[in-house]
Design an enzyme around this catalytic site. Structure first.
Site, PDB file in Angstrom:
ATOM      1  N   ASP A  99       0.873  -1.175   0.000  1.00 41.49           N
ATOM      2  CA  ASP A  99       0.000   0.000   0.000  1.00 41.49           C
ATOM      3  C   ASP A  99       0.907   1.222   0.000  1.00 41.49           C
ATOM      4  O   ASP A  99       1.851   1.292   0.801  1.00 41.49           O
ATOM      5  CB  ASP A  99      -0.860   0.047   1.266  1.00 41.49           C
ATOM      6  CG  ASP A  99      -2.032  -0.916   1.240  1.00 41.49           C
ATOM      7  OD1 ASP A  99      -2.197  -1.638   0.233  1.00 41.49           O
ATOM      8  OD2 ASP A  99      -2.774  -0.966   2.239  1.00 41.49           O
ATOM      9  N   HIS A 155       4.967  -7.445  -0.024  1.00 41.49           N
ATOM     10  CA  HIS A 155       4.569  -8.723  -0.599  1.00 41.49           C
ATOM     11  C   HIS A 155       5.120  -8.869  -2.013  1.00 41.49           C
ATOM     12  O   HIS A 155       5.539  -7.898  -2.641  1.00 41.49           O
ATOM     13  CB  HIS A 155       3.044  -8.844  -0.608  1.00 41.49           C
ATOM     14  CG  HIS A 155       2.428  -8.867   0.756  1.00 41.49           C
ATOM     15  ND1 HIS A 155       1.798  -9.979   1.277  1.00 41.49           N
ATOM     16  CD2 HIS A 155       2.350  -7.906   1.715  1.00 41.49           C
ATOM     17  CE1 HIS A 155       1.358  -9.702   2.503  1.00 41.49           C
ATOM     18  NE2 HIS A 155       1.679  -8.449   2.793  1.00 41.49           N
ATOM     19  N   SER A 259       8.810   3.590   4.790  1.00 35.88           N
ATOM     20  CA  SER A 259       9.897   3.836   3.867  1.00 35.88           C
ATOM     21  C   SER A 259       9.438   3.689   2.428  1.00 35.88           C
ATOM     22  O   SER A 259       8.316   4.041   2.086  1.00 35.88           O
ATOM     23  CB  SER A 259      11.077   2.919   4.162  1.00 35.88           C
ATOM     24  OG  SER A 259      12.238   3.405   3.533  1.00 35.88           O
TER      25      SER A 259
END
Length: 301
Positions: A99, A155, A259
């Site tokens: 995200d 992911h 980050s």
């Protein structure tokens, strides 16, 4: 100039200069330990302050109550409820690994990646390996910024077999858009983890970039890489102890505080979606590109 992705403003440069004066490694290490405090009034107060400041919504999280988190770090690296992020139905779609918001994306022009107006940096510097960088000569890349309110696990954007990985020491500047406009070669200067995967379309590099107050970077194959935030360590690529194949959508790591993630692909491997633009928000599992070649099949360990 304005803060819309154009040239660095005076405020941008001043913010970057201030960071250069700070003991960023010490601050980041301290934050990592503070984030482990289990004293209930302290950790609950810190979590609620953070949620209010950054408009964090726990409705998508596996645990929706502040009391359920043993410390701030557990809250920050929280899991999502099952089914909250799904992968594309088509197996040839390259999905977002996180995200976040698209910082930049597009071609790697003669080994150079675009950071912000007036700033480019080389794949060789980012990957800390001249030979490996040749793999992505005239390839493509995407840089995705994770804001404080985002889900902070990373992911797989496609199925991949881990070939090698490296810890690359460096600075700990912020990686927000303001600093990206002001600091040349930001992502190639900051501390980072680089992982190289063999995928159905060929090699893929995924880089997890550290930043100020990022208390740690963790991978599923090696556990915690930082802290400590090391200085004089030569970047070395290691092969995994055991063969590791991660399917598209599988967790590969997480940030302890926020980050940036950068993915690199060879020439002709990815065709980016037309609707992608810098600053556009994306969600884990959202299709970012179409992978070239035959329909991907599961890789074998």
């Amino acid at each position: 100039m304005s803060k819309d992705g154009s040239e660095a403003s005076f405020r941008d440069r001043a913010f970057a200069f201030l960071q250069s004066l700070l003991p960023t490694r010490a601050l980041s290490g301290l934050m990592f330990h503070v984030a482990q405090f289990r004293l209930k009034p302290f950790k609950n107060g810190l979590i609620r302050w953070f949620m209010l400041k950054y408009a964090v919504d726990l409705e998508e999280a596996e645990w929706t109550q502040v009391d359920n988190y043993e410390h701030f770090n557990a809250f920050f690296t929280r899991a999502l409820k099952p089914g909250m992020r799904t992968q594309p139905a088509q197996p040839n779609q390259f999905s977002s690994p996180v995200d976040g918001a698209i910082s930049q994306f597009g071609p790697i022009r003669q080994g150079m990646l675009f950071q912000a107006k007036g700033h480019h940096y080389s794949a060789a510097q980012l990957l800390a390996d001249e030979e490996l960088a040749k793999t992505f000569w005239n390839g493509s890349f995407a840089t995705i910024y994770l804001a404080p309110h985002n889900y902070h696990r990373v992911h797989m954007p496609c199925t991949g077999k881990l070939r090698s990985w490296a810890y690359v020491p460096g600075r700990l500047f912020s990686v927000n858009p303001s600093t990206a406009r002001a600091v040349p070669g930001l992502f190639a200067r900051n501390e980072r983890m680089v992982a190289l995967f063999d995928t159905p379309f060929g090699p893929m590099a995924l880089v997890m970039v550290g930043a100020i107050i990022v208390g740690g970077i963790e991978t599923v194959w090696n556990g915690r890489l930082t802290p400590p935030h090391r200085r004089n360590v030569a970047p070395t690529y290691y092969e995994p102890m055991q063969p590791l194949v991660l399917q598209r959508g599988a967790e590969l790591g997480r940030f302890h505080m926020g980050s940036t993630v950068i993915v690199l692909a060879p020439a002709g491997a990815l065709s980016w979606k037309h609707e992608l633009t810098p600053a556009r928000e994306v969600r884990l599992g959202e299709a970012l590109a179409t992978m070239a070649g035959p329909t991907p099949t599961k890789l074998q360990a």
